[in-house]
Design an enzyme around this catalytic site. Sequence first.
Site, PDB file in Angstrom:
ATOM      1  N   SER A  76      10.940   9.601  86.722  1.00 35.00           N
ATOM      2  CA  SER A  76      11.937   8.163  87.153  1.00 35.00           C
ATOM      3  C   SER A  76      13.720   7.891  87.365  1.00 35.00           C
ATOM      4  O   SER A  76      14.344   8.775  88.627  1.00 35.00           O
ATOM      5  CB  SER A  76      11.039   7.270  86.430  1.00 35.00           C
ATOM      6  OG  SER A  76      10.251   6.839  86.722  1.00 35.00           O
TER       7      SER A  76
ATOM      8  N   GLY B 211      15.066  10.889  85.719  1.00 33.37           N
ATOM      9  CA  GLY B 211      15.444  12.413  84.782  1.00 33.37           C
ATOM     10  C   GLY B 211      15.830  12.734  83.341  1.00 33.37           C
ATOM     11  O   GLY B 211      16.278  13.480  83.120  1.00 33.37           O
TER      12      GLY B 211
ATOM     13  N   ASP C 141      14.548  12.933  80.305  1.00 33.19           N
ATOM     14  CA  ASP C 141      13.603  13.204  79.513  1.00 33.19           C
ATOM     15  C   ASP C 141      14.574  14.792  78.473  1.00 33.19           C
ATOM     16  O   ASP C 141      15.410  14.734  79.546  1.00 33.19           O
ATOM     17  CB  ASP C 141      12.625  13.638  80.032  1.00 33.19           C
ATOM     18  CG  ASP C 141      11.218  14.646  79.232  1.00 33.19           C
ATOM     19  OD1 ASP C 141      10.374  14.188  79.058  1.00 33.19           O
ATOM     20  OD2 ASP C 141      11.363  15.356  78.098  1.00 33.19           O
TER      21      ASP C 141
ATOM     22  N   CYS D   7      22.087   3.785  77.913  1.00 32.41           N
ATOM     23  CA  CYS D   7      22.685   4.577  78.750  1.00 32.41           C
ATOM     24  C   CYS D   7      22.372   3.660  80.417  1.00 32.41           C
ATOM     25  O   CYS D   7      20.958   3.589  80.534  1.00 32.41           O
ATOM     26  CB  CYS D   7      22.185   6.181  78.538  1.00 32.41           C
ATOM     27  SG  CYS D   7      22.447   6.877  79.560  1.00 32.41           S
TER      28      CYS D   7
ATOM     29  N   ILE E 271       3.320   5.070  87.400  1.00 32.11           N
ATOM     30  CA  ILE E 271       3.018   3.917  86.934  1.00 32.11           C
ATOM     31  C   ILE E 271       4.389   2.953  88.100  1.00 32.11           C
ATOM     32  O   ILE E 271       5.494   4.151  87.913  1.00 32.11           O
ATOM     33  CB  ILE E 271       3.508   3.408  85.218  1.00 32.11           C
ATOM     34  CG1 ILE E 271       3.025   3.600  84.921  1.00 32.11           C
ATOM     35  CG2 ILE E 271       4.433   1.597  85.514  1.00 32.11           C
ATOM     36  CD1 ILE E 271       3.474   4.158  82.909  1.00 32.11           C
TER      37      ILE E 271
ATOM     38  N   TYR F 174      12.916  10.263  72.843  1.00 33.84           N
ATOM     39  CA  TYR F 174      13.714  11.282  72.398  1.00 33.84           C
ATOM     40  C   TYR F 174      12.586  12.750  71.902  1.00 33.84           C
ATOM     41  O   TYR F 174      12.943  13.011  70.888  1.00 33.84           O
ATOM     42  CB  TYR F 174      14.144  10.363  71.002  1.00 33.84           C
ATOM     43  CG  TYR F 174      15.764  10.014  71.261  1.00 33.84           C
ATOM     44  CD1 TYR F 174      16.694  10.087  71.908  1.00 33.84           C
ATOM     45  CD2 TYR F 174      14.869   8.755  70.994  1.00 33.84           C
ATOM     46  CE1 TYR F 174      17.483   9.316  72.283  1.00 33.84           C
ATOM     47  CE2 TYR F 174      16.274   7.512  72.089  1.00 33.84           C
ATOM     48  CZ  TYR F 174      17.549   7.810  71.788  1.00 33.84           C
ATOM     49  OH  TYR F 174      18.262   7.154  72.081  1.00 33.84           O
TER      50      TYR F 174
HETATM   51  C1  LIG Z   1      21.607  10.060  77.884  1.00 34.93           C
HETATM   52  C2  LIG Z   1      20.829   9.707  77.565  1.00 34.93           C
HETATM   53  C3  LIG Z   1      20.813   8.009  76.970  1.00 34.93           C
HETATM   54  C4  LIG Z   1      19.616   7.436  76.151  1.00 34.93           C
HETATM   55  N1  LIG Z   1      19.292   6.540  75.794  1.00 34.93           N
HETATM   56  C5  LIG Z   1      18.373   5.767  74.943  1.00 34.93           C
HETATM   57  C6  LIG Z   1      18.110   4.630  74.237  1.00 34.93           C
HETATM   58  O1  LIG Z   1      19.611   4.028  74.061  1.00 34.93           O
HETATM   59  N2  LIG Z   1      16.876   3.331  74.159  1.00 34.93           N
HETATM   60  C7  LIG Z   1      16.214   5.015  73.962  1.00 34.93           C
HETATM   61  O2  LIG Z   1      15.487   3.921  73.867  1.00 34.93           O
HETATM   62  N3  LIG Z   1      15.795   5.904  74.045  1.00 34.93           N
HETATM   63  C8  LIG Z   1      17.376   6.501  74.980  1.00 34.93           C
HETATM   64  N4  LIG Z   1      16.866   8.107  75.731  1.00 34.93           N
HETATM   65  C9  LIG Z   1      15.706   8.139  75.663  1.00 34.93           C
HETATM   66  C10 LIG Z   1      15.294   7.413  76.982  1.00 34.93           C
HETATM   67  O3  LIG Z   1      14.741   6.387  76.968  1.00 34.93           O
HETATM   68  C11 LIG Z   1      14.376   8.674  77.794  1.00 34.93           C
HETATM   69  O4  LIG Z   1      14.631  10.192  77.917  1.00 34.93           O
HETATM   70  C12 LIG Z   1      13.385   8.183  78.764  1.00 34.93           C
HETATM   71  O5  LIG Z   1      12.035   8.258  79.232  1.00 34.93           O
HETATM   72  C13 LIG Z   1      13.941   8.589  80.173  1.00 34.93           C
HETATM   73  O6  LIG Z   1      13.791   7.841  80.945  1.00 34.93           O
HETATM   74  P1  LIG Z   1      13.760   8.347  82.421  1.00 34.93           P
HETATM   75  O7  LIG Z   1      12.796   7.606  83.697  1.00 34.93           O
HETATM   76  O8  LIG Z   1      15.040   8.497  83.182  1.00 34.93           O
HETATM   77  O9  LIG Z   1      12.992   9.842  82.569  1.00 34.93           O
HETATM   78  P2  LIG Z   1      12.123  10.464  83.165  1.00 34.93           P
HETATM   79  O10 LIG Z   1      12.728  12.161  82.374  1.00 34.93           O
HETATM   80  O11 LIG Z   1      12.237  10.621  84.301  1.00 34.93           O
HETATM   81  O12 LIG Z   1      10.345  10.656  82.524  1.00 34.93           O
HETATM   82  C14 LIG Z   1      10.986  10.859  81.413  1.00 34.93           C
HETATM   83  C15 LIG Z   1       9.166  10.732  80.894  1.00 34.93           C
HETATM   84  O13 LIG Z   1       8.436   9.720  81.267  1.00 34.93           O
HETATM   85  C16 LIG Z   1       8.041  10.158  82.465  1.00 34.93           C
HETATM   86  N5  LIG Z   1       7.374   9.395  83.578  1.00 34.93           N
HETATM   87  C17 LIG Z   1       8.645   9.047  83.705  1.00 34.93           C
HETATM   88  N6  LIG Z   1       8.548   7.862  85.028  1.00 34.93           N
HETATM   89  C18 LIG Z   1       7.326   7.519  84.703  1.00 34.93           C
HETATM   90  C19 LIG Z   1       6.214   6.852  85.988  1.00 34.93           C
HETATM   91  N7  LIG Z   1       6.757   6.055  87.245  1.00 34.93           N
HETATM   92  N8  LIG Z   1       5.145   6.972  85.811  1.00 34.93           N
HETATM   93  C20 LIG Z   1       3.978   7.925  84.952  1.00 34.93           C
HETATM   94  N9  LIG Z   1       5.388   8.779  83.692  1.00 34.93           N
HETATM   95  C21 LIG Z   1       5.928   8.561  83.724  1.00 34.93           C
HETATM   96  C22 LIG Z   1       8.168  11.899  82.978  1.00 34.93           C
HETATM   97  O14 LIG Z   1       7.375  12.232  83.338  1.00 34.93           O
HETATM   98  C23 LIG Z   1       8.111  12.293  81.205  1.00 34.93           C
HETATM   99  O15 LIG Z   1       7.411  12.236  80.808  1.00 34.93           O
HETATM  100  C24 LIG Z   1      18.631   8.212  76.500  1.00 34.93           C
HETATM  101  C25 LIG Z   1      18.267   9.957  77.003  1.00 34.93           C
HETATM  102  C26 LIG Z   1      19.747   9.723  77.206  1.00 34.93           C
HETATM  103  C27 LIG Z   1      19.680  11.568  78.163  1.00 34.93           C
END
Ligand SMILES: Cc1cc2nc3c(=O)[nH]c(=O)nc-3n(C[C@H](O)[C@H](O)[C@H](O)COP(=O)(O)OP(=O)(O)OC[C@H]3O[C@@H](n4cnc5c(N)ncnc54)[C@H](O)[C@@H]3O)c2cc1C
Length: 542
Positions: A110, A112, A114, A175, A240, A480
């Site tokens: 979604s 990215g 992770d 973020c 999802i 995390y």
């Molecule tokens: C700079 C930064 C700041 C952050 N700040 C916070 C914060 O303030 N609070 C907090 O709680 N967390 C925070 N995080 C952690 C963040 O919530 C997680 O890394 C989250 O999983 C990221 O979601 P994403 O869709 O961007 O990541 P992705 O890398 O796209 O996905 C993360 C995981 O979820 C899975 N996934 C994604 N989309 C779907 C979908 N649609 N259906 C099923 N599985 C899916 C992926 O396969 C992967 O396993 C932060 C991370 C970073 C890098």
Amino acid sequence: MMPLRSYLIIVLIAVLFSFTYSSIDTTTHEQNFLQCLYSYSHNSTSMFKVVYTKTNSSYSSILQFTTQNLRFASKTTPKPLVIITPKQISQIQTTIICSQNHGLQIRIRSGGHDFEGRSYVSEVPFVIIDLTYFRKITVDVEKRTAWVQSGATLGELYYTISRKSRNLGFPAGACPTVGVGGHFSGGGYGNLVRKFGLSADNIIDAHIIDVKGRFLDRQAMGEDLFWAIRGGGGASFGVIISWKIKLVQVPSTVTVFTVPRTLEQNATKLIHKWQYLASKLDENIAINIVFQRINSSKKGETTLLAIFQSLFLGGVDKLIPLVEQKFPELGLVRENCIEMSWIESVLYLFQFPKGALPEVLLNRTLAANSPRNIYKAKSDFVKTPIPENGLEGIWSLFHEDGAKGALMIWFPYGGIMDTISESEIPFPHRKGNLYHIHYQVDWQQEGDEVEKLHINWIRKIYNYMEPFVSKSPRVGYINYRDLDIGVNNIDGYTSYKQASIWGAKYFKNNFKRLANVKTKVDPLNFFRNEQSIPSLVSKGHK
Ligand SMILES: Cc1cc2nc3c(=O)[nH]c(=O)nc-3n(C[C@H](O)[C@H](O)[C@H](O)COP(=O)(O)OP(=O)(O)OC[C@H]3O[C@@H](n4cnc5c(N)ncnc54)[C@H](O)[C@@H]3O)c2cc1C
């Protein structure tokens, strides 16, 4: 003994053979998979437009677009055979079915973010479903609800809500480029957590495509699966597509402050005291501490800066007496405080420059307000205050070479988090947690030596913290993600016992229920990764 020359020739032949074999194997996989995609698509022309193979000129830019952690962007990082950026649900359904038919793993991406790159890296042949185009957000102000698609970012969500009402908000991370899909499915917390809980606590419906390619809403998926995807990590259960969320009421005026203190300014005493009170304060206030190493006034030396940063849901007149009464040592004065709207506080707390317009929240490529880095993170929960001498040991670690680019954020819990049961959703870290620790170290320079330096440092501080944090098990937060705490086998079957090593840390007693749900909805363990929930079917793999 075999002469060296003959030995080298044999090795060379073996390498060439394995290379040719694996490239044929991979090419066949890919071609059969593509053939399947096109022949099963309702409209093969529109499918063709969203499929990127390595020969496509846009492949690399699409792969990199939301590769947030450059630790997983090197030449040696395994790359997907194909990236699909679906625009229609049927394209996701076809991808799921064809990946199963042709023995390919799926990584769902979604936003990215992770921390271990698991949404775009796999050690076995794989395809990425990148939800960049699933970003629609519809807000119903009257009903105080919204539907948000997984590929939207938190910034896009906050912005869209704020355009509809100054008095509505949503509890999620700070973020703005974090994706809704990963964040919600892993829990999701931010500055509103003490008042309203996690993002996942505020989800009331969802749409998922399951392993059979079925489109299911809450009613059709059933309460078990709906429970699991709110904090259990989405990638174990399906793709999802979208979430229906309950919006929360925020006042027209909120107040923020930032109070920095170095060790020389008595930071240790303040931090020590903060541990006793931050989780007990009125739920309208969250005071976090961000720790950074900075250059000290003494030439050539470093010191630690603790930044007390806060959001208060109300005006400054109420905030000052509240802080004065409970935390007079902080010395908060009116000049430290700024009143603003909730959406402005989102910009402020993410440290956008003064005067930035809310539209910056729509910028999907801005990564943590600066160029993308290489990084490693870890997390902990603290249940008893760390004594002052324990704190001093942490500070001394921040002077080491590996701590250059290190950051720690201590985030208070309490408030509504104490009232929600540990099994309400898979995220179990509720009552009794004083605060959450997010450790992170960032660096820019590629290379094994530099990587080793920083990763060793973060492991060292994590080891140092062991006596001070949660125990039996020492818990962590799936968002995390930290592969150091345990992994599944790269391919094939992983037993429940093996997966429990990391699973119990993220989910405590909820891990068993997650495994039961997994067994019911994906018994053959198609949706898997290094930290996916295992199926209890003993041959749960193909
Ligand atoms: C700079 C930064 C700041 C952050 N700040 C916070 C914060 O303030 N609070 C907090 O709680 N967390 C925070 N995080 C952690 C963040 O919530 C997680 O890394 C989250 O999983 C990221 O979601 P994403 O869709 O961007 O990541 P992705 O890398 O796209 O996905 C993360 C995981 O979820 C899975 N996934 C994604 N989309 C779907 C979908 N649609 N259906 C099923 N599985 C899916 C992926 O396969 C992967 O396993 C932060 C991370 C970073 C890098």
